[in-house]
Design an enzyme around this catalytic site. Structure first.
Site, short mmCIF file in Angstrom:
data_model
loop_
_atom_site.label_atom_id
_atom_site.label_comp_id
_atom_site.label_asym_id
_atom_site.label_seq_id
_atom_site.Cartn_x
_atom_site.Cartn_y
_atom_site.Cartn_z
N LYS A 99 -41.43 -8.08 -84.34
CA LYS A 99 -41.66 -9.35 -83.65
C LYS A 99 -40.36 -10.12 -83.59
O LYS A 99 -39.56 -9.96 -84.52
CB LYS A 99 -42.76 -10.19 -84.31
CG LYS A 99 -42.87 -10.15 -85.82
CD LYS A 99 -41.75 -10.59 -86.68
CE LYS A 99 -41.21 -11.96 -86.59
NZ LYS A 99 -40.19 -12.25 -87.63
N TYR A 237 -40.74 -21.13 -100.22
CA TYR A 237 -41.55 -20.09 -99.58
C TYR A 237 -43.04 -20.49 -99.56
O TYR A 237 -43.62 -20.82 -100.59
CB TYR A 237 -41.38 -18.76 -100.33
CG TYR A 237 -42.10 -17.63 -99.66
CD1 TYR A 237 -41.53 -16.95 -98.60
CD2 TYR A 237 -43.37 -17.25 -100.09
CE1 TYR A 237 -42.21 -15.93 -97.96
CE2 TYR A 237 -44.06 -16.22 -99.44
CZ TYR A 237 -43.46 -15.58 -98.39
OH TYR A 237 -44.13 -14.57 -97.75
N1 NAP Z 1 -42.53 -7.77 -89.48
C1 NAP Z 1 -41.90 -8.29 -90.54
O1 NAP Z 1 -42.48 -8.48 -91.61
C2 NAP Z 1 -40.44 -8.63 -90.41
C3 NAP Z 1 -39.72 -9.02 -91.54
C4 NAP Z 1 -38.37 -9.30 -91.37
C5 NAP Z 1 -37.79 -9.18 -90.11
N2 NAP Z 1 -38.53 -8.84 -89.05
C6 NAP Z 1 -37.93 -8.72 -87.70
O2 NAP Z 1 -37.12 -7.57 -87.70
C7 NAP Z 1 -35.98 -7.77 -86.86
C8 NAP Z 1 -34.72 -7.53 -87.69
O3 NAP Z 1 -34.65 -8.49 -88.73
P1 NAP Z 1 -33.72 -8.27 -90.02
O4 NAP Z 1 -33.84 -9.44 -90.88
O5 NAP Z 1 -34.03 -6.95 -90.61
O6 NAP Z 1 -32.29 -8.30 -89.31
P2 NAP Z 1 -30.90 -7.57 -89.64
O7 NAP Z 1 -30.87 -7.01 -91.03
O8 NAP Z 1 -29.82 -8.52 -89.23
O9 NAP Z 1 -30.94 -6.31 -88.67
C9 NAP Z 1 -30.78 -6.38 -87.28
C10 NAP Z 1 -30.12 -5.06 -86.84
O10 NAP Z 1 -29.95 -5.12 -85.44
C11 NAP Z 1 -28.79 -4.37 -85.06
N3 NAP Z 1 -28.01 -5.17 -84.10
C12 NAP Z 1 -27.77 -4.84 -82.82
N4 NAP Z 1 -27.03 -5.74 -82.20
C13 NAP Z 1 -26.76 -6.72 -83.11
C14 NAP Z 1 -26.01 -7.91 -83.08
N5 NAP Z 1 -25.38 -8.32 -81.97
N6 NAP Z 1 -25.92 -8.65 -84.19
C15 NAP Z 1 -26.56 -8.27 -85.32
N7 NAP Z 1 -27.28 -7.13 -85.41
C16 NAP Z 1 -27.39 -6.35 -84.33
C17 NAP Z 1 -28.04 -4.06 -86.33
O11 NAP Z 1 -28.22 -2.67 -86.60
P3 NAP Z 1 -27.08 -1.59 -86.28
O12 NAP Z 1 -25.79 -2.24 -86.65
O13 NAP Z 1 -27.46 -0.45 -87.11
O14 NAP Z 1 -27.14 -1.28 -84.82
C18 NAP Z 1 -28.72 -4.87 -87.42
O15 NAP Z 1 -28.77 -4.19 -88.64
C19 NAP Z 1 -36.09 -9.20 -86.33
O16 NAP Z 1 -36.68 -9.16 -85.06
C20 NAP Z 1 -37.04 -9.87 -87.31
O17 NAP Z 1 -37.80 -10.91 -86.70
C21 NAP Z 1 -39.83 -8.55 -89.18
#
Ligand code: NAP
Length: 328
Positions: A99, A237
């Protein structure tokens, strides 16, 4: 029992949530075989591939070209999801996407239409809606435990993230309304099962990074049930909801991301009578992964989940439009 072939999945984005939650859940699930991860940084991608015993691709397109990948799991910053959902569907892959899957309703409806046209499964990861605790609460409400429902309130707030986190970049994520605000709004949709209308909202926005930090919104159902949602990334939280009725109320804590081993506790009160129900623990992410697997294999329809995702996207747009912004 007939054996159903595991679904072969490729993970796009070496994200935090993939490392901590989703990929370990895939690994433990009979219905899934993780075959590949793709990321922009070769070292990081290799580290993910080693931990999860799968192949590594440097670049998302390379993963989409693989014939041994039937479905993809996308966990990119929210504003990039729509583009990669579209590319994945056009490459013939089923999609499980974090999401928010879209930053506005136009994008959301375009994606739903494309999934329908290609006959592929598109599922947004709201795992909490699959936790049985909510059925239990709904049964109590339907059985008249609190009388007629008058109001619903829900909060999802988290403490601040490190300075460079994607959630402070409006252009990458669309802001905290789409990150934390979507949860209490989705909970209101789940528990009230009615159309919601947004009447007012306030949001606190940080001047320095033009990032919304938190917000509150007021909504109603067509029959006048009042809904208050609170969200953001500048509080302690909280992940809870309360339902108040003409004769009593219900409260449940840890409703959005309960650990798999956590037995939920539902508190019911009526006048001076108070009762607690301790429910069985459930792994909501494993349940959602099961839904995705069965949907791809044609054994279960995902029903109205796509419609709900689209409706949620409309609600977040309405909250943002209605909001009064306070710059801090
Ligand atoms: N459902 C849930 O319980 C839950 C919980 C937390 C987060 N989420 C969702 O999951 C998604 C990711 O969240 P996260 O906290 O895991 O984020 P994150 O650690 O920052 O990961 C995002 C990933 O996207 C890729 N990416 C591609 N273009 C990017 C850019 N310009 N800047 C930064 N990263 C980029 C990177 O992977 P590469 O470098 O490998 O390409 C990065 O590791 C979000 O949409 C968040 O809302 C969902």
């Amino acid at each position: 029992m007939e054996r159903v072939e595991p679904l072969t999945v490729g993970a796009v984005g070496c994200s935090d949530v993939a490392w901590r939650r989703t990929l370990p859940t895939f690994q433990a699930h009979d219905g899934i075989r993780l075959v590949c991860v793709a990321g922009r940084d070769p070292d990081r991608t290799r580290r993910y591939a080693e931990r999860f015993s799968c192949a590594a691709e440097h670049g998302y397109e390379d993963l989409l070209r693989r014939d041994d990948v039937e479905a993809v799991y996308l966990s990119l910053p929210g504003a990039l999801h729509a583009e990669w959902v579209e590319r994945s569907l056009l490459a013939g892959k089923h999609v499980l996407v974090e999401k928010p899957y879209a930053v506005d309703p136009q994008e959301a409806s375009r994606l739903e239409a494309l999934a329908a046209r290609t006959g592929l499964v598109l599922l947004e990861n709201y795992a909490f809606v699959h936790h049985p605790m909510h059925d239990h609460v709904r049964r109590l409400v339907d059985d008249g435990a609190i009388g007629e429902v008058r109001s619903f309130s829900s909060a999802f707030t988290i403490p601040p993230k490190p300075y460079g986190d994607i959630r402070y970049h409006k252009e990458l994520t669309g802001g905290t309304l789409l990150d934390t605000g979507v949860y209490p709004l989705r909970a209101a949709m789940l528990m009230l099962d009615a159309d919601l209308e947004v009447h007012a909202a306030v949001m606190r926005r940080e001047r320095e990074r033009d990032a919304v930090l938190s917000g509150d919104a007021l909504l109603t159902t067509p029959s006048g049930v009042a809904v208050h949602v609170e969200f953001g990334m500048e509080h302690g939280y909280r992940a809870r909801y309360e339902i108040h009725g003409s004769e009593g109320g219900l409260f449940v804590d840890r409703v959005f991301t309960p650990p798999a081993g956590h037995p939920p506790v539902v508190t019911l009160w009526r006048q001076n009578h108070r009762q607690e129900f301790t429910l069985e623990a459930a792994d909501q992410l494993a349940l959602l992964v099961g839904v995705f697997h069965r949907a791809v294999r044609g054994r279960e329809a995902i029903g109205t989940l796509g419609e709900r995702s689209l409706r949620l996207s409309m609600l977040t747009r309405d909250v943002a439009r209605r909001a009064v912004y306070f710059d801090v």
